[in-house]
Scaffold this active site. Structure first.
Site, PDB file in Angstrom:
ATOM      1  N   ARG A  83      -3.683  -1.810  -0.519  1.00 45.28           N
ATOM      2  CA  ARG A  83      -2.766  -0.601  -0.866  1.00 45.28           C
ATOM      3  C   ARG A  83      -2.070  -0.698  -1.782  1.00 45.28           C
ATOM      4  NH1 ARG A  83       0.492  -1.730   3.307  1.00 45.28           N
ATOM      5  NH2 ARG A  83      -0.854  -2.859   4.825  1.00 45.28           N
ATOM      6  N   HIS A 109       2.205  -0.650  14.601  1.00 46.35           N
ATOM      7  CA  HIS A 109       1.170  -1.697  13.725  1.00 46.35           C
ATOM      8  C   HIS A 109       0.613  -2.722  14.745  1.00 46.35           C
ATOM      9  CE1 HIS A 109       0.266  -3.506  10.097  1.00 46.35           C
ATOM     10  NE2 HIS A 109      -1.007  -2.843  10.067  1.00 46.35           N
ATOM     11  N   SER A 137      -0.259  -6.579   8.068  1.00 45.48           N
ATOM     12  CA  SER A 137      -0.919  -6.741   7.458  1.00 45.48           C
ATOM     13  C   SER A 137      -1.652  -8.223   7.239  1.00 45.48           C
ATOM     14  CB  SER A 137      -1.822  -5.865   6.806  1.00 45.48           C
ATOM     15  OG  SER A 137      -1.304  -4.464   6.734  1.00 45.48           O
ATOM     16  N   CYS A 165      -2.612 -10.820   8.902  1.00 43.08           N
ATOM     17  CA  CYS A 165      -1.695 -12.323   9.609  1.00 43.08           C
ATOM     18  C   CYS A 165      -2.745 -12.798  11.681  1.00 43.08           C
ATOM     19  CB  CYS A 165      -0.547 -11.635  10.253  1.00 43.08           C
ATOM     20  SG  CYS A 165       0.097 -12.452   8.461  1.00 43.08           S
ATOM     21  N   THR A 181      -6.909  -9.092  13.759  1.00 39.34           N
ATOM     22  CA  THR A 181      -7.765  -8.897  14.557  1.00 39.34           C
ATOM     23  C   THR A 181      -8.770 -10.058  15.113  1.00 39.34           C
ATOM     24  OG1 THR A 181      -8.089  -6.582  13.061  1.00 39.34           O
ATOM     25  CG2 THR A 181      -9.826  -7.436  13.902  1.00 39.34           C
ATOM     26  N   ASN A 185      -9.345  -8.655   0.061  1.00 40.54           N
ATOM     27  CA  ASN A 185      -9.059  -7.991   1.476  1.00 40.54           C
ATOM     28  C   ASN A 185     -11.075  -7.428   1.468  1.00 40.54           C
ATOM     29  OD1 ASN A 185      -7.375  -6.191   2.888  1.00 40.54           O
ATOM     30  ND2 ASN A 185      -7.139  -5.149   1.191  1.00 40.54           N
ATOM     31  N   ARG A 232     -13.250  -5.963   3.506  1.00 38.97           N
ATOM     32  CA  ARG A 232     -13.359  -5.203   4.650  1.00 38.97           C
ATOM     33  C   ARG A 232     -14.496  -5.184   5.470  1.00 38.97           C
ATOM     34  NH1 ARG A 232      -7.749  -4.514   7.047  1.00 38.97           N
ATOM     35  NH2 ARG A 232      -6.339  -5.218   5.235  1.00 38.97           N
ATOM     36  N   ARG A 239       3.623 -15.107   9.273  1.00 40.72           N
ATOM     37  CA  ARG A 239       2.918 -16.037   8.899  1.00 40.72           C
ATOM     38  C   ARG A 239       4.589 -16.863   7.981  1.00 40.72           C
ATOM     39  NH1 ARG A 239      -2.278 -16.687   6.158  1.00 40.72           N
ATOM     40  NH2 ARG A 239      -2.890 -14.683   6.753  1.00 40.72           N
TER      41      ARG A 239
END
Ligand code: SPV
Ligand code: MN
Length: 672
Positions: free
Chosen positions: A127, A290, A312, A314, A317, A427, A429, A461
């Site tokens: 981003r 989120h 994001s 951390c 998923t 990052n 994906r 984190r």
């Protein structure tokens, strides 16, 4: 074309009590229509008739929502594409999009059937936070953590860069629902882009609702519109890239970039609008978070649903996939249902997951999809060798050559600064259907009634302060856990460094004042509409404590990925009153014996010394963290006093604990 019905915008015209007058929807110029120049349905129909071929015109004729048609016509008039493709979500249309993306070389096929690779420019791997702005009206209060652009400045940018930006290209238009159609917190949206990759991703990640779009827009009273154009897709253009989000009109504009987090604004662009909508228009009724959503199976085969926030990168998923009934890994639309339960839906139906460190050990179900057959996967920014994708931390042998987001890669390659070039971007994906994951509870995920959430978690984190799991003693303390997340910067944002506050792990996506969002949290979790025992328990999670910070001779993180199962398992039991806990100033902590049993369930020894390292309260660290939060929040106007009351009480209790036991309080001291 059929008769066009007029849309009633109930939610826009009636403003509930307590709404901040600072966010008024439909205020100021609608930039898309100012630049596109079309204001009436008659003009819109003329454009559609002129620019669409017979087949696509016949498809768009099924859409009757006047506003939607005017927006699409404005996008066409502004961007001037050579062709327009209307994606109705049929298998034929989906195939057209896949083929288009390949023909434009946005994706290339890999050896495995259904797998493709997409590369974003080296400057566009995450981003672009410094090029992301909210478009606001004069005087509107904004999050202190966000950038904004006044409406006239945004208009100037869009007038300069977006007219004719799709010349020589095809514009693709898709209609999506952010959630199962008909769900209380689902909202429809339109995605318009010249990129086949963006629409291909949209088809995997979101529910195409072409047939239901009119009814959904009428039911909800609003829809979002996203317009993206990648332009020539050159590195030289990336500095001109902008991600502009018009809060008042629910419209996003994205230019000169391809990374899905910057371009597929159905995801974080519309999430931001949903946060606004929940905060200002659905106070005490809805939240937009989120968060992952997942179910854990407990004693007697009961299923307990969790919704958990994490910044994001951390482990969101991974945590989600640990559940026996996985629902979603990134976003949650939440509401307080008539029956007094908290309900959640996943606005998405796919995963745009980070692949670094995904391996058989930590993520076996995801690995089955990535290395097995039968799953459609769009890979991005990984290493490709002989048609096979590889990534850092996959637990496999690394090939000796290949191509990645920086071109040819070879062992020993260094970047301009002399640092080793990674095999894949941090990052990078994978994009795939959530239903491809073995433990995905697809029927529940598609149910408009949502799943009932009993446990809400917040994590970051945090290398040195909070224990792996702790539970708030009441909802005010729970809201404060969310408000107090801190996290080390991750690779999900370009240019981010250091340890930062990450309120609710949602801060990058909160457009308005943090105080307003916080008020909405207190209002929701304290609502009298929760029926008995149905308000969720609220907990903190932290997987990132290190040996170094717990006085150990070893190095690295205490514990491993699979321990998540134990932390969630303990919360599952605690939520049902099946285990007792230790009462401490920061909340309830698990007892050693209960954790030992749960660790045995994942075939692990759990030595007492490890428990002590993980659950000892490092009081000075915690006090320091509280001070950091108090300092930051006291600079923010309008923060509810409740937050400071909770911090002050915790401070007082921690100080008296320190007096009693010293700076490091072991859990057994607290239990005594
Ligand atoms: C995140 O970074 O939080 C993501 C991916 O989920 S993005 O679409 O870039 O937001
Ligand atoms: Mn995310």
């Amino acid at each position: 074309m059929r008769e066009i019905s007029t849309l009633t915008i109930a939610s826009y015209t009636t403003k509930p009590e307590g709404v901040n007058p600072m966010l008024e929807l439909r205020k100021g110029d609608d930039i898309l229509s100012t630049v596109g120049g079309i204001t009436s349905i008659t003009e819109a129909q003329a454009i559609l008739k002129d620019k669409l071929d017979a087949e696509n015109f016949s498809k768009i004729s099924k859409i009757t929502n006047t506003e939607a048609l005017i927006k699409i016509a404005n996008a066409i008039n502004m961007c001037a594409p050579d062709h327009v493709f209307i994606n109705t979500g049929t298998p034929e249309d989906q195939q057209w999009i896949r083929d288009y993306s390949l023909s434009q070389e946005e994706e290339a096929p890999l050896t495995k059937a259904g797998h493709t690779i997409h590369f974003d420019l080296p400057q566009d791997q995450a981003r672009l936070v410094n090029q992301t702005y909210y478009i606001i009206n004069e005087g509107e209060e904004m999050s202190s953590l966000a950038k904004s652009l006044l409406r006239p400045e945004a208009l100037t940018y869009i007038k300069e860069y977006m007219p004719n930006v799709m010349q020589g290209k095809t514009m693709i238009v898709g209609f999506y629902s952010r959630g199962p159609v008909g769900a209380a917190a689902a909202l429809p949206a339109i995605e318009i882009s010249s990129s086949g990759y963006v629409l291909h991703s949209a088809e995997i990640l979101y529910r195409n609702c072409f047939a239901a779009f009119d009814a959904e827009a009428a039911r909800t009273g609003l829809f979002f519109t996203n317009v993206h154009a990648e332009g020539d897709n050159t590195s030289a253009d990336v500095p001109n890239a902008r991600i502009l989000m018009d809060r008042s009109w629910g419209t996003t504009f994205s230019t000169f970039c391809t990374y899905a987090g910057n371009t597929l604004l159905l995801k974080k662009g519309n999430h931001r609008f949903s946060v606004d909508y929940a905060t200002y228009y659905k106070l005490e009724e809805q939240l937009s978070e989120h968060m992952f959503i997942t179910g854990m199976t407990g004693p007697g085969d009961r299923i307990t649903f969790f919704a958990g926030a994490a910044p994001s990168g951390c482990g969101k998923t991974t945590t989600a996939m640990v559940g026996s009934h996985f629902i979603g890994d990134d976003l949650a639309q939440i509401w307080l249902a008539e029956d007094g339960t908290m309900r959640a839906i996943n606005p998405e139906k796919g995963i745009f997951g980070i692949v670094e460190d995904v391996n058989q050990e930590g993520d076996p179900n995801l690995m089955d999809c990535l290395r097995g057959d039968g799953t459609e996967v769009i890979w991005s920014n990984v290493l490709v060798n002989d048609g096979v994708p590889y990534w850092a931390g996959n637990g496999e042998e690394t090939p000796q050559s290949g191509v990645n987001f920086q071109g040819e890669w070879f062992p020993g390659k260094t970047d301009a600064e002399g640092n080793p070039a990674p095999i894949s971007h941090k990052n990078s994906r994978c994009t795939l259907l959530a239903s491809a994951i073995k433990n995905h509870a697809t029927d529940l995920a598609e149910d408009p009634a949502g799943v009932p959430v009993k446990v809400v978690t917040y994590s970051g984190r945090d290398a040195d302060t909070m224990p792996p799991v702790w539970v708030a003693k009441n909802s005010n303390e729970g809201v404060v856990i969310g408000a107090s997340i801190v996290s080390r910067a991750t690779a999900t944002e370009v240019g981010a460094t250091g340890v930062r506050r990450q309120p609710w792990a949602n801060a990058p996506f909160i457009p308005g004042a943090l105080a307003d969002y916080m008020k909405a949290q207190f209002a929701f979790y304290n609502s009298a509409k929760f029926s008995d025992n149905n308000a969720p328990i609220m907990a903190g999670l932290n997987y990132f404590l290190t040996h170094e910070n717990r006085g150990s001779n070893e190095a690295g993180i205490l514990g491993e990925k699979k321990d998540v199962r134990v932390w969630l398992g303990w919360l599952e039991l605690f939520a049902h009153g099946d285990v007792e806990a230790i009462d401490t100033p920061i909340g309830y902590l698990p007892k050693y014996g209960d954790l030992k049993i749960l660790f045995a369930g994942i075939d692990k020894e759990y030595p007492r010394e490890l428990y002590d390292m993980q659950f000892a309260l490092y009081i000075d660290n915690i006090l320091g963290r509280i001070q950091l939060q108090k300092d930051a929040y006291s600079k923010e106007p309008g923060i509810p006093q409740t937050l400071f009351d909770v911090y002050n009480q915790q401070e007082k209790d921690l100080l008296s604990l320190k007096e009693q036991f010293g700076a490091i309080a072991l859990p057994q001291m607290l239990a005594a």
